[in-house]
Motif scaffolding. Structure first.
Motif, PDB file in Angstrom:
ATOM      1  N   THR A  59       1.165   5.711  16.733  1.00 47.37           N
ATOM      2  CA  THR A  59       2.461   5.847  16.057  1.00 47.37           C
ATOM      3  C   THR A  59       2.471   5.074  14.742  1.00 47.37           C
ATOM      4  OG1 THR A  59       3.601   6.118  18.180  1.00 47.37           O
ATOM      5  CG2 THR A  59       4.939   5.455  16.294  1.00 47.37           C
ATOM      6  N   LEU A  60       1.887   3.878  14.747  1.00 45.62           N
ATOM      7  CA  LEU A  60       1.838   3.057  13.533  1.00 45.62           C
ATOM      8  C   LEU A  60       1.079   3.772  12.415  1.00 45.62           C
ATOM      9  CD1 LEU A  60       2.103   0.405  11.928  1.00 45.62           C
ATOM     10  CD2 LEU A  60       0.059  -0.419  13.127  1.00 45.62           C
ATOM     11  N   ILE A  61      -0.075   4.316  12.726  1.00 47.16           N
ATOM     12  CA  ILE A  61      -0.896   4.968  11.700  1.00 47.16           C
ATOM     13  C   ILE A  61      -0.192   6.201  11.140  1.00 47.16           C
ATOM     14  CG2 ILE A  61      -3.069   6.182  11.306  1.00 47.16           C
ATOM     15  CD1 ILE A  61      -4.340   4.309  13.382  1.00 47.16           C
ATOM     16  N   ILE A  62       0.358   7.026  12.028  1.00 49.71           N
ATOM     17  CA  ILE A  62       1.042   8.245  11.571  1.00 49.71           C
ATOM     18  C   ILE A  62       2.314   7.887  10.804  1.00 49.71           C
ATOM     19  CG2 ILE A  62       2.146  10.381  12.309  1.00 49.71           C
ATOM     20  CD1 ILE A  62      -0.923  10.285  12.514  1.00 49.71           C
ATOM     21  N   LYS A  63       2.967   6.804  11.198  1.00 55.84           N
ATOM     22  CA  LYS A  63       4.179   6.382  10.489  1.00 55.84           C
ATOM     23  C   LYS A  63       3.853   6.055   9.034  1.00 55.84           C
ATOM     24  CE  LYS A  63       8.604   5.563  11.241  1.00 55.84           C
ATOM     25  NZ  LYS A  63       9.480   6.386  12.082  1.00 55.84           N
ATOM     26  N   ILE A  64       2.746   5.368   8.819  1.00 57.27           N
ATOM     27  CA  ILE A  64       2.359   4.972   7.460  1.00 57.27           C
ATOM     28  C   ILE A  64       1.924   6.182   6.645  1.00 57.27           C
ATOM     29  CG2 ILE A  64       0.724   3.607   6.113  1.00 57.27           C
ATOM     30  CD1 ILE A  64       0.603   1.662   8.512  1.00 57.27           C
ATOM     31  N   ILE A  65       0.974   6.951   7.188  1.00 61.16           N
ATOM     32  CA  ILE A  65       0.425   8.087   6.441  1.00 61.16           C
ATOM     33  C   ILE A  65       1.479   9.171   6.243  1.00 61.16           C
ATOM     34  CG2 ILE A  65      -1.329   9.897   6.471  1.00 61.16           C
ATOM     35  CD1 ILE A  65      -3.106   8.017   8.079  1.00 61.16           C
ATOM     36  N   ALA A 124       0.829  -1.210   0.000  1.00 60.59           N
ATOM     37  CA  ALA A 124       0.000   0.000   0.000  1.00 60.59           C
ATOM     38  C   ALA A 124       0.862   1.258   0.000  1.00 60.59           C
ATOM     39  CB  ALA A 124      -0.928  -0.014   1.217  1.00 60.59           C
ATOM     40  N   ASN A 125       1.971   1.243   0.733  1.00 60.38           N
ATOM     41  CA  ASN A 125       2.887   2.389   0.735  1.00 60.38           C
ATOM     42  C   ASN A 125       3.382   2.693  -0.671  1.00 60.38           C
ATOM     43  OD1 ASN A 125       2.682   2.838   3.433  1.00 60.38           O
ATOM     44  ND2 ASN A 125       4.771   2.220   3.950  1.00 60.38           N
ATOM     45  N   ASN A 126       3.881   1.662  -1.354  1.00 57.67           N
ATOM     46  CA  ASN A 126       4.409   1.857  -2.699  1.00 57.67           C
ATOM     47  C   ASN A 126       3.313   2.258  -3.678  1.00 57.67           C
ATOM     48  OD1 ASN A 126       7.456   0.923  -3.127  1.00 57.67           O
ATOM     49  ND2 ASN A 126       6.575  -0.254  -1.453  1.00 57.67           N
ATOM     50  N   LEU A 127       2.156   1.647  -3.539  1.00 50.02           N
ATOM     51  CA  LEU A 127       1.032   1.977  -4.406  1.00 50.02           C
ATOM     52  C   LEU A 127       0.653   3.450  -4.251  1.00 50.02           C
ATOM     53  CD1 LEU A 127      -1.076   0.642  -6.351  1.00 50.02           C
ATOM     54  CD2 LEU A 127      -2.560   0.415  -4.358  1.00 50.02           C
ATOM     55  N   ALA A 128       0.574   3.922  -2.999  1.00 49.17           N
ATOM     56  CA  ALA A 128       0.198   5.310  -2.747  1.00 49.17           C
ATOM     57  C   ALA A 128       1.268   6.282  -3.227  1.00 49.17           C
ATOM     58  CB  ALA A 128      -0.067   5.506  -1.251  1.00 49.17           C
ATOM     59  N   VAL A 129       2.535   5.984  -2.923  1.00 50.25           N
ATOM     60  CA  VAL A 129       3.616   6.895  -3.305  1.00 50.25           C
ATOM     61  C   VAL A 129       3.742   7.000  -4.822  1.00 50.25           C
ATOM     62  CG1 VAL A 129       6.122   7.201  -3.293  1.00 50.25           C
ATOM     63  CG2 VAL A 129       4.929   6.639  -1.173  1.00 50.25           C
ATOM     64  N   GLU A 130       3.724   5.842  -5.496  1.00 53.93           N
ATOM     65  CA  GLU A 130       3.887   5.855  -6.943  1.00 53.93           C
ATOM     66  C   GLU A 130       2.751   6.603  -7.642  1.00 53.93           C
ATOM     67  OE1 GLU A 130       6.531   4.647  -8.754  1.00 53.93           O
ATOM     68  OE2 GLU A 130       7.444   4.437  -6.789  1.00 53.93           O
ATOM     69  N   ASN A 131       1.541   6.514  -7.103  1.00 56.96           N
ATOM     70  CA  ASN A 131       0.415   7.205  -7.730  1.00 56.96           C
ATOM     71  C   ASN A 131       0.390   8.683  -7.362  1.00 56.96           C
ATOM     72  OD1 ASN A 131      -1.555   5.364  -9.323  1.00 56.96           O
ATOM     73  ND2 ASN A 131      -0.974   4.121  -7.567  1.00 56.96           N
ATOM     74  N   LEU A 132       0.626   9.018  -6.091  1.00 53.46           N
ATOM     75  CA  LEU A 132       0.640  10.423  -5.697  1.00 53.46           C
ATOM     76  C   LEU A 132       1.768  11.180  -6.399  1.00 53.46           C
ATOM     77  CD1 LEU A 132      -0.090  10.333  -1.842  1.00 53.46           C
ATOM     78  CD2 LEU A 132      -1.454  11.442  -3.608  1.00 53.46           C
TER      79      LEU A 132
END
Length: 765
Positions: free
Chosen positions: A166-172, A87-95
């Motif tokens: 912390t987990l949620i903010i780390k991801i977003i 999901a991280n890569n999917l979001a970064v590559e699209n944004l």
């Protein structure tokens, strides 16, 4: 002999309270972006009567369930971390992809000013969002998180480092910051993310947000949770680079302070699950169902698939690459240390200044990324290009940028791109003539300094990928300088350059080698990669420590290294024990217990039996503060000083003595007792660890340190050499082994000559 406490600034923590030479029972460190109190973890099992009775009472089914849950949680960690990584890569590559496509389309039509405004404002908004949510919601999510996780696995706990918030903010926050074109990476935050997932699962969920699962509450001590966090850290690296074996070796070489074969199997199982899930998800994306994702991000593993051919004459350039990489890596660490110190003084002014600094770095980065390609001259498209030239859109080696039709801007192909695509372009084969000296040199210098200035902002930011990008550009530049004098092509030099720079900054050899091999999918690179990593690490070790150790030192984490400093062999355990020592009788008055707990911050207390229970004072064991608080809350008091019976143990459940979640603990202020209860007695014998680790006061401090670290204990009792003294001389804790404490007590012990000797003779470490 000179006073060795006056050291270079590299060895001085950022916190003023930690610059003192004396020890303190109140310890703090910089966790993420905030100063927080820290505690030590206790990996030793308290073998008291209650524990023995609880363990003997377990059936074979319960024991099987305990072992099965370990493997099940490792499986869950692999599934969840791989989904987050995807999901991280999917979001970064699209944004980031949409941003680059929109900006490029504006530039094609000649609207350069509007393109710059869109590009810089988008980056500013994303950076502002990441810094605001990090600063106000979860400051512990700032940075890469690797120093915090590494310190935890060494035995240092801090509030909120593994919380759900912390987990949620780390991801977003990391998605937003990386999409803002800041020169930061996703790998470090993914390590922290994996550790957060493992910790939350290990403690049965998050009680604060009412997300708890009783069937997960099997792991009631620091030892089991430490193993799960190690699995999570390895899974994070595996999800970042699709490198399962590299993730295992990263956890072994860099993160873990304690290792065993059973843990190795479970970690390998977790990373294997990550690799399988990612492979399945990437196959879906290759069919075009993931937007712009599918040509970048995790698809870096086959960027260099040509068979590598090299000869004996190529060894000398590789040796040179390793030496220069070690020098550059140590310089990088030195400069980053100075920048983080400067940022700390700015951060002391308040949260507003943290956010303003992040915004300033974003604006400066946008100006460089957008403006520097205009300095490069346009190049005609190669006749035999393997892809469309110029590239229309986001990915590719032939960015049109401001060039006329049939030409491309090679610097824009590197700098006006995501980090993952830049690595792919630098590593790619058959591109020896597509990038020019000036462009690669400018890209190297830009990456080198931008990654240093970007790391310290109040946002989730990693160092792994920026170091790979910087090293790859340096390696490619060296390959271009050598030209036809080497049989190695420029793509291979980029791979070796990345390895040398990683070795020079992070000082990892085995794990880095395997991660890069899994990225490039070519085992023929192994001999050259091993040589360049060994040389770069050896050269850099002569200047300073690895980057994560430097950051831990700056943050004030009391990290115990695997080797003892040579000056510790000159000192005995009794030389560093400080008082006063608080001791409880086996049957103690409640009022005395409450007074000691309120007036001290100690976590462990020796329990001593005297007359009439023993002819002379004798050490019975050690009792922990949380266990005492549990007894006080349960009110298992007696009106007279007599031993409790078996019915007392029956009043308790094992869950009541279980380790609380990370950073959470009971307080003595929460216990309210009447005057009558304060005058009663409490039998501590059944709840005391009757077999604590002890050392004689004449043992060398170096030997005690090795025992303390290898066993993973929190309290080491010091007993006297002779029998005519009290049964306990003192307690050694983690902070008693810190150089600041030791050299504060014994300033005549100089470390400078040992430092110089260890540089010349690395095997002393």
């Amino acid at each position: 002999m000179p006073n060795s406490t006056t050291e270079d600034s590299v060895a001085v923590p950022l916190l003023p309270s930690l610059r003192r030479a004396t020890n303190s029972t109140s310890q703090v460190a910089i966790v993420g972006a905030n100063v927080c109190p820290i505690e030590s973890l206790d990996y030793e099992i308290a073998e008291n009567d209650f524990f023995k009775q609880d363990w003997r009472g377990r059936s074979k089914v319960e024991i099987f369930q305990y072992v099965f849950m370990k493997w099940l949680l490792c499986f869950c960690i692999g599934i969840i971390v791989s989904l987050i990584g995807f999901a991280n890569n999917l979001a970064v590559e699209n944004l980031a992809g949409v941003k680059f496509v929109v900006t490029s389309n504006m530039m094609i039509t000649g609207r350069f000013a509007m393109g710059f405004v869109v590009f810089s404002v988008t980056n500013l908004i994303l950076t502002l969002f990441a810094s605001v949510i990090t600063a106000f919601v979860a400051p512990a999510a700032a940075g890469s998180g690797i120093p915090e996780v590494k310190a935890y696995l060494n035995g240092v706990d801090a509030p909120e480092i593994f919380s759900l918030r912390t987990l949620i903010i780390k991801i977003i926050g990391n998605i937003s910051a990386v999409s803002a074109s800041l020169l930061i990476g996703k790998a470090g935050p993914m390590v922290h993310t994996g550790a957060c997932v493992a910790s939350i699962l290990g403690q049965g969920g998050s009680k604060r947000y009412r997300l708890t699962w009783r069937w997960l509450r099997f792991f009631k001590n620091d030892r089991d949770r430490r193993d799960l966090v190690t699995c999570g850290a390895a899974a994070g690296i595996a999800a970042s680079f699709r490198a399962p074996v590299g993730g295992v070796l990263f956890a072994l070489e860099e993160m873990s302070s304690w290792w065993r074969s059973a843990l190795l199997w479970r970690i390998f199982f977790s990373t294997a699950v990550v690799a399988i899930v990612l492979r399945a998800l990437i196959d879906v994306c290759l069919s075009g169902k993931c937007g712009l994702f599918g040509k970048g991000g995790l698809i870096m593993f086959d960027v260099y698939s040509e068979n590598a051919s090299y000869h004996l004459g190529d060894v000398l350039p590789v040796l040179l690459l390793g030496v220069v990489g070690g020098i550059l890596g140590s310089l990088y660490n030195f400069l980053l240390d100075k920048v983080l110190r400067a940022y700390n003084y700015i951060y002391e002014l308040g949260v507003t200044w943290k956010i303003l600094l992040a915004c300033a770095i974003s604006i400066f980065t946008s100006c460089l990324l957008f403006g520097l390609p205009f300095l490069a001259s346009c190049q005609p498209c190669p006749v035999d290009a393997l892809e469309e030239c110029p590239t229309i859109g986001r990915s590719g080696n032939f960015k049109k940028y401001q060039c006329p039709p049939g030409h491309y801007n090679d610097l824009a192909s590197l700098i006006f791109n995501t980090n993952d695509d830049a690595i792919k372009n630098l590593f790619s084969k058959n591109t020896d003539f597509e990038f020019h000296y000036f462009s690669v040199l400018v890209f190297f210098v830009t990456c080198f300094f931008l990654s240093i200035f970007s790391y310290g902002i109040v946002a989730p930011a990693g160092l792994f990928v920026p170091v790979i990008v910087t090293g790859a550009s340096y390696g490619r530049f060296v390959g271009m300088l050598l030209g036809s004098n080497s049989n190695l092509n420029h793509g291979l030099f980029a791979v070796l350059g990345a390895a040398s720079f990683l070795g020079g900054t992070m000082r990892m050899t085995v794990s880095t080698c395997v991660i890069l091999l899994e990225l490039t999918n070519n085992l023929l690179l192994l001999p050259m990669m091993m040589v360049v990593l060994l040389i770069s690490k050896t050269v850099a070790d002569g200047f300073n420590a690895n980057i994560y150790n430097l950051i831990m030192k700056l943050k004030g984490f009391p990290y115990l290294y695997s080797h003892a400093e040579p000056y510790m062999r000159q000192l005995l355990v009794g030389d560093v024990v400080t008082g006063p020592l608080q001791v409880f009788n086996g049957i103690e008055k409640v009022e005395t217990i409450v007074h000691v707990l309120k007036t001290t911050n100690h976590n462990g207390f020796p329990v001593v039996d005297g007359p009439p229970l023993a002819a002379a004072p004798v050490l019975h064991g050690l009792i922990l503060r949380p266990h005492i608080l549990t007894l006080l809350k349960k009110r298992v008091f007696m009106p007279s000083p007599v031993a409790c019976d078996s019915n007392t143990l029956a009043q308790f459940k094992a869950e009541e003595f279980a380790k609380k979640g990370s950073g959470r603990s009971d307080k003595i202020e929460d216990v309210e007792l009447s005057e009558e209860e304060l005058n009663m007695y409490l039998d501590l014998h059944p709840f005391s660890n009757a077999s604590p680790y002890t050392v004689v006061e004449t043992m060398s401090l170096a030997k005690a340190l090795i025992l303390f670290r290898e066993v993973g204990i929190r309290h080491l009792l010091v007993i006297p050499k002779t029998s005519n003294r009290p049964p306990v001389v003192g307690i050694l804790t983690r902070h008693d082994f810190m150089p600041e404490h030791i050299l504060g007590l014994h300033p005549s012990v100089s470390r400078s000559k040992w430092k110089r000797l260890r540089i010349r003779l690395p095997f002393l470490s």
